[in-house]
Design a protein around this motif. Structure first.
Motif, short mmCIF file in Angstrom:
data_model
loop_
_atom_site.label_atom_id
_atom_site.label_comp_id
_atom_site.label_asym_id
_atom_site.label_seq_id
_atom_site.Cartn_x
_atom_site.Cartn_y
_atom_site.Cartn_z
N ILE A 179 0.80 -1.21 0.03
CA ILE A 179 0.02 -0.05 0.17
C ILE A 179 0.80 1.17 -0.06
O ILE A 179 0.74 2.02 -0.73
N ALA A 180 1.85 1.26 0.80
CA ALA A 180 3.02 2.33 0.99
C ALA A 180 3.36 2.66 -0.21
O ALA A 180 3.84 3.76 -0.72
N ARG A 181 4.21 1.48 -0.81
CA ARG A 181 4.89 1.57 -2.20
C ARG A 181 4.17 2.07 -3.18
O ARG A 181 4.60 3.00 -4.00
N GLN A 182 3.02 1.81 -3.47
CA GLN A 182 2.11 2.32 -4.61
C GLN A 182 1.82 3.58 -4.32
O GLN A 182 1.59 4.39 -5.39
N ARG A 183 1.70 4.32 -3.02
CA ARG A 183 1.43 5.48 -3.04
C ARG A 183 2.92 6.58 -2.95
O ARG A 183 2.64 7.66 -2.83
N GLY A 184 4.10 5.89 -2.93
CA GLY A 184 5.12 6.49 -2.57
C GLY A 184 5.42 7.21 -1.20
O GLY A 184 5.99 8.14 -1.16
N VAL A 185 4.92 6.50 -0.22
CA VAL A 185 4.87 6.98 1.00
C VAL A 185 5.77 6.21 2.04
O VAL A 185 6.13 4.98 1.56
N VAL A 208 12.56 -3.70 2.59
CA VAL A 208 12.65 -2.17 2.23
C VAL A 208 14.05 -1.64 1.93
O VAL A 208 14.30 -0.56 1.73
N VAL A 209 14.92 -2.62 1.55
CA VAL A 209 16.09 -2.47 1.24
C VAL A 209 16.20 -1.26 -0.21
O VAL A 209 15.34 -1.75 -1.13
N GLY A 210 16.79 -0.35 -0.19
CA GLY A 210 16.66 0.49 -1.30
C GLY A 210 15.59 1.55 -1.41
O GLY A 210 15.44 2.31 -2.44
N TRP A 211 14.66 1.47 -0.31
CA TRP A 211 13.54 2.43 -0.42
C TRP A 211 14.23 3.71 0.15
O TRP A 211 14.95 4.02 0.94
N THR A 212 13.54 4.81 -0.83
CA THR A 212 14.02 6.19 -0.25
C THR A 212 12.95 6.66 0.76
O THR A 212 13.30 7.77 1.20
N ALA A 213 11.96 6.01 0.80
CA ALA A 213 10.70 6.71 1.88
C ALA A 213 11.16 6.26 3.24
O ALA A 213 11.77 5.23 3.29
N PRO A 214 10.78 6.96 4.16
CA PRO A 214 11.16 6.63 5.53
C PRO A 214 10.67 5.41 6.06
O PRO A 214 9.39 5.15 5.85
N VAL A 215 11.37 4.52 6.53
CA VAL A 215 10.73 3.39 7.24
C VAL A 215 11.37 3.19 8.71
O VAL A 215 12.49 3.51 9.02
N SER A 216 10.44 3.02 9.87
CA SER A 216 10.56 2.99 10.91
C SER A 216 9.68 1.76 11.48
O SER A 216 8.51 1.26 11.01
N VAL A 238 18.46 -4.66 9.87
CA VAL A 238 18.07 -3.40 10.29
C VAL A 238 18.99 -2.42 9.59
O VAL A 238 18.53 -1.37 9.17
N LEU A 239 20.20 -2.71 10.03
CA LEU A 239 21.42 -1.41 9.66
C LEU A 239 21.45 -1.59 8.04
O LEU A 239 21.64 -0.38 7.66
N ALA A 240 21.58 -2.80 7.53
CA ALA A 240 21.74 -2.83 6.04
C ALA A 240 20.51 -1.98 5.37
O ALA A 240 20.55 -1.31 4.20
N ALA A 241 19.37 -2.00 5.97
CA ALA A 241 18.27 -1.20 5.33
C ALA A 241 17.93 0.10 5.98
O ALA A 241 16.95 0.78 5.31
N ASP A 242 18.72 0.46 6.80
CA ASP A 242 18.76 1.66 7.57
C ASP A 242 17.15 2.07 8.03
O ASP A 242 16.87 3.27 8.01
N VAL A 243 16.86 1.04 8.64
CA VAL A 243 15.21 1.06 9.21
C VAL A 243 15.54 1.73 10.75
O VAL A 243 16.57 1.21 11.55
N GLY A 244 14.86 2.86 10.84
CA GLY A 244 14.69 3.37 12.33
C GLY A 244 14.03 2.55 13.17
O GLY A 244 13.03 1.95 13.04
N VAL A 245 14.19 2.35 14.44
CA VAL A 245 13.69 1.68 15.59
C VAL A 245 13.48 2.60 16.75
O VAL A 245 14.05 3.37 17.07
N ARG A 327 13.87 13.02 15.79
CA ARG A 327 13.84 13.97 14.40
C ARG A 327 14.51 12.99 13.27
O ARG A 327 13.97 13.22 12.39
N ASP A 328 15.63 12.74 13.52
CA ASP A 328 16.21 11.87 12.51
C ASP A 328 15.22 10.48 11.97
O ASP A 328 15.23 10.59 10.82
N VAL A 329 14.93 10.00 12.92
CA VAL A 329 13.92 8.79 12.50
C VAL A 329 12.63 9.20 11.72
O VAL A 329 12.10 8.71 11.07
N MET A 330 12.36 10.35 12.23
CA MET A 330 10.89 10.97 11.58
C MET A 330 11.33 11.91 10.32
O MET A 330 10.34 12.31 9.90
N GLY A 331 12.62 11.91 9.93
CA GLY A 331 12.67 12.53 9.01
C GLY A 331 12.72 14.06 8.68
O GLY A 331 12.52 14.75 7.79
#
Ligand SMILES: [Zn+2]
Length: 395
Positions: A179-185, A208-216, A238-245, A327-331
């Motif tokens: 759902i998120a990918r289709q909307r680009g969010v 989500v590896v390679g996503w540019t939209a924020p992921v947490s 988690v590190l490889a995908a840069d997911v915020g926790v 703030r970093d995790v929230m973009g």
């Protein structure tokens, strides 16, 4: 001691104290006796649920019981009722220093699933200029994709959900991501909020590896129960995908562990290991006075305190998790006390960060985008005048 000059919404200069000389009294704050900090941001709130404990009177208990109580009440909620509670909660958080909030908002059962969405979009509009408010959909596995999409169209920023509550967690996670990918969010998923569910945090990260939209990923309780080697495998993903926790100590301490009356687990994610590994890490106050947590002071200093005593972070690491890390995790743009950073600032009475987190003085100034948006002053009197000189003056 430093002088800080603000240029509009940003920090213009940070120079040794006294350098800037006396400023215009109408646009100068004298902060002697205060500690100036980057303002808190809360990356995981539920403004639509906040302050409903009194109306619902739920039994105390675990996550399943809290969800039952909430759903039983939800058909009584109107847009106005939700907005009134959400506004009150956001303003209390602002008074305590939080100038940016990410709130999940339930897609409700019944004929109007967007009641919460409309309420929180209204509150965001009302409070524009006072604080930044991001919204995330929160639906169950039976919530149709169209409800998430309608919420995004109505102004919600991110897609979320709670796959660990679905009979097929990876399938629900995949559905939400699509759902998120289709909307680009971006997405912010309630992830593995259980002491014994299957692990999906690594599934999320690899997807989500390679996503540019924020992921947490919020909660990640299960990660905190894994043995070291397995935990470190998940953290590597988690590190490889840069997911915020995002940890949520007060709610997890309350909701988890009801089945264990001996050596009751804390229910927190692997706080120490995540920070040591360099994962982008944040923490939120989550539920406040609703079926998911009867208490909470809506204060980032309370969350920081819990990260120290229950998560074993240093005080500096704990405050970073509720401010710059959040703030970093929230973009959001960085808010540090250095030239060029956004002037999101909290001044609290106290000499150093340990004292500030320990005492959580309510003597505070709060600035959002360089503007004073909240001011609190407390007054105490002790009926022991002969002893007063031994107590720090004017505290
Ligand atoms: Zn939550």
């Amino acid at each position: 001691m430093v002088d800080v000059r603000l240029d509009g919404g940003s920090i213009g200069a940070v120079v040794p104290g006294g350098t800037l000389g006396p400023g215009d009294p109408d646009s100068t704050l004298e902060l002697d006796g205060f500690l100036l900090l980057p303002a808190p941001a809360d990356p995981h709130a539920h403004l639509d649920k906040a302050l409903s404990w009194g109306a619902i009177r739920p039994p105390m208990g675990d996550l399943r019981l809290a969800i039952e109580s909430w759903h039983a009440y939800s058909d009584q909620m109107t847009v106005d009722e939700i907005a009134d509670r959400a506004r009150a909660q956001a303003l209390t958080m602002l008074a305590h220093g939080t100038t940016a909030i990410r709130s999940h908002v339930d897609l409700l059962p019944g004929p109007d699933p967007l009641r919460g969405v409309h309420a929180l979009v209204r509150v965001r509009d009302e409070l524009r200029g006072l604080l930044d408010l991001e919204l995330v959909t929160l639906g169950g596995y039976l919530t149709p994709a169209e409800d998430h999409e309608a919420a995004l169209a109505a102004g919600v920023d991110l897609v979320g959900g709670a796959p660990h509550l679905a009979p097929d967690a990876p399938a629900e996670l995949t559905r939400l991501l699509e759902i998120a990918r289709q909307r680009g969010v971006g997405v912010d998923i309630h992830t593995d909020e259980s002491l014994d569910c299957d692990v999906t945090l690594d599934v999320l990260a690899r997807a989500v590896v390679g996503w540019t939209a924020p992921v947490s990923a919020g909660h990640c309780v299960r990660l905190g129960t894994l043995d070291g080697p397995r935990r470190d495998q998940v953290i590597a993903d988690v590190l490889a995908a840069d997911v915020g926790v995002i940890a949520n100590p007060i709610t997890n301490l309350y909701l988890q562990g009801w089945d264990s009356d001996v050596a009751t687990p804390r229910g927190l994610t692997a706080v120490r290991a995540l920070v040591d590994a360099g994962v982008r890490f944040a923490a939120g106050a989550d539920n406040v006075r609703d079926p998911f947590n009867p208490l909470g002071r809506s204060d980032a200093l309370e969350t920081a305190m819990l990260l120290v005593v229950a998560g074993h972070l240093s005080v500096d690491q704990a405050y970073a998790a509720v401010s710059t890390g959040a703030r970093d995790v929230m973009g959001l743009p960085p808010a540090r006390i250095e030239p060029g950073a956004r002037a999101e600032l909290l001044a609290v009475r106290g000499d150093d960060l340990v004292e500030v987190v320990a005492t959580a003085s309510l003597d505070r100034y709060v600035l959002h985008a360089g503007r004073l948006v909240a001011l609190s002053e407390t007054h105490s009197r002790v009926a022991a005048p002969a002893l007063l000189p031994t107590y720090p003056e004017a505290r």
